[in-house]
Structures are given as structure tokens and as C-alpha cells.
Design a protein around this motif. Structure first.
Motif: not given
Length: 177
Positions: A109-138
Motif C-alpha cells: 500500500w502507498n500513502g499513510g502517515p509521514g512528514e508531509s501528513r502529520p495528522n494522517y488518520n486513514g481518511g477518517n474524521k475523529p469523534n464521528m460516532s454520533n454521525v455514525y449512529e445517525q447514519v444507522v438510524s436513518e
């Protein structure tokens, strides 16, 4: 009581889905890159793919640039037969005397954490459990378009997200053909 009814309904749906997948299709598969029709189906051939010419002789539907910068990118994505088990995979070109397989493995796999992307988190936003719960509910309410729109909020910056890389090519030469 409502939970029991829900579980019974889900069980019935899963049983129906299992039953449907056990019934063989009643349609004939069309040959890929067909210059002539596939052989007549005898009942045993319903799930066979017929290729009447190798990938190197096939016609791509989309030209260069559609799937990648080169014609070869289009060829392997449109004309080869992908096989794999979600851990390792390959594309079979379908040649006769000189077969070619391109293969990869999930850890390449290419990509991922590095000096040019210090806040890399796999393309996911942190603390999104409430949005996830809304998605499931809808989705459970049947509001598919609302749920789909909410799904777009779950992904963050895709910069440097990465992609699978080719492990290599295997070339097989068959003697006497």
C-alpha cells in the motif's frame, strides 16, 4: 415483544436470501470480447465465463485516460479476469502460450502517515460516532438518501490516503502450444 418480531423478520429475510443464492440462474452468460457466440449451455455451463480471445487482443470500451494514464491501465481493468481472496489477488490475462498474471497482496500500500501528513488518520474524521449512529438510524428508518448524505461526513481529508500497489507480474510459458 417487538425485539422478537424484529429478530423473526430478520431471520426470514436472511433465509430467503440464502435460498435465492442456492438457485442456479436461468440465463446464459454472454461471452466476453465475443467474435462468435459461446457454446450452447447444457445446464452445467451456466456459471462459466467464456473468453473468445485473450486480453491482448480484446477491445477496451474506454480509451486511455479513463482508468489510468496508459492503455495498459485500461486493458487490465477492463479485460482481465480478477481472482483473489481479499488477502491476495491476481488478474489473469488469458493468453494461450505465454500467460501473464499481475498480482498483489493487501499489505502493499502507498500513502499513510509521514512528514508531509502529520495528522494522517486513514481518511477518517475523529469523534464521528454520533454521525455514525445517525447514519444507522436513518437507514433503519428507510431514509436512504439522508443516510447516504450523512455518510459523506464520515470521511476526512483523503490526501495521502493511498492505494494498493502491484506486487509484480508472473509470466508462464507453455511448451508445445
Amino acid at each position: 415483544m417487538q425485539k422478537k418480531s424484529y429478530l423473526k423478520a430478520v431471520s426470514a429475510l436472511m433465509s430467503a436470501a440464502l435460498l435465492i443464492t442456492c438457485v442456479p440462474p436461468a440465463v446464459q452468460t454472454a461471452p466476453v470480447n465475443a467474435a462468435e457466440p459461446a457454446p450452447a449451455n447444457t445446464g452445467e455451463d451456466l456459471l462459466k465465463l467464456w473468453y473468445n480471445r485473450p486480453a491482448s487482443q480484446g477491445n477496451t470500451i474506454l480509451g486511455a485516460g479513463a482508468f489510468g494514464p496508459t492503455e495498459e491501465d485500461n486493458r487490465w481493468q477492463q479485460l482481465t479476469l480478477p481472482i483473489g481472496n481479499s488477502f491476495m489477488g491476481a488478474n489473469i490475462y488469458g493468453e494461450i502460450a505465454h500467460e501473464r498474471l499481475t498480482f498483489n497482496q493487501k499489505t502493499l500500500w502507498n500513502g499513510g502517515p509521514g512528514e508531509s501528513r502529520p495528522n494522517y488518520n486513514g481518511g477518517n474524521k475523529p469523534n464521528m460516532s454520533n454521525v455514525y449512529e445517525q447514519v444507522v438510524s436513518e437507514f433503519l428508518k428507510g431514509n436512504n438518501s439522508t443516510a447516504s448524505n450523512l455518510c459523506n461526513q464520515l470521511t476526512g481529508d483523503r490526501s495521502g490516503y493511498g492505494a494498493y500497489q502491484s506486487f509484480g507480474d508472473i509470466y508462464l510459458t507453455y511448451q508445445g502450444l
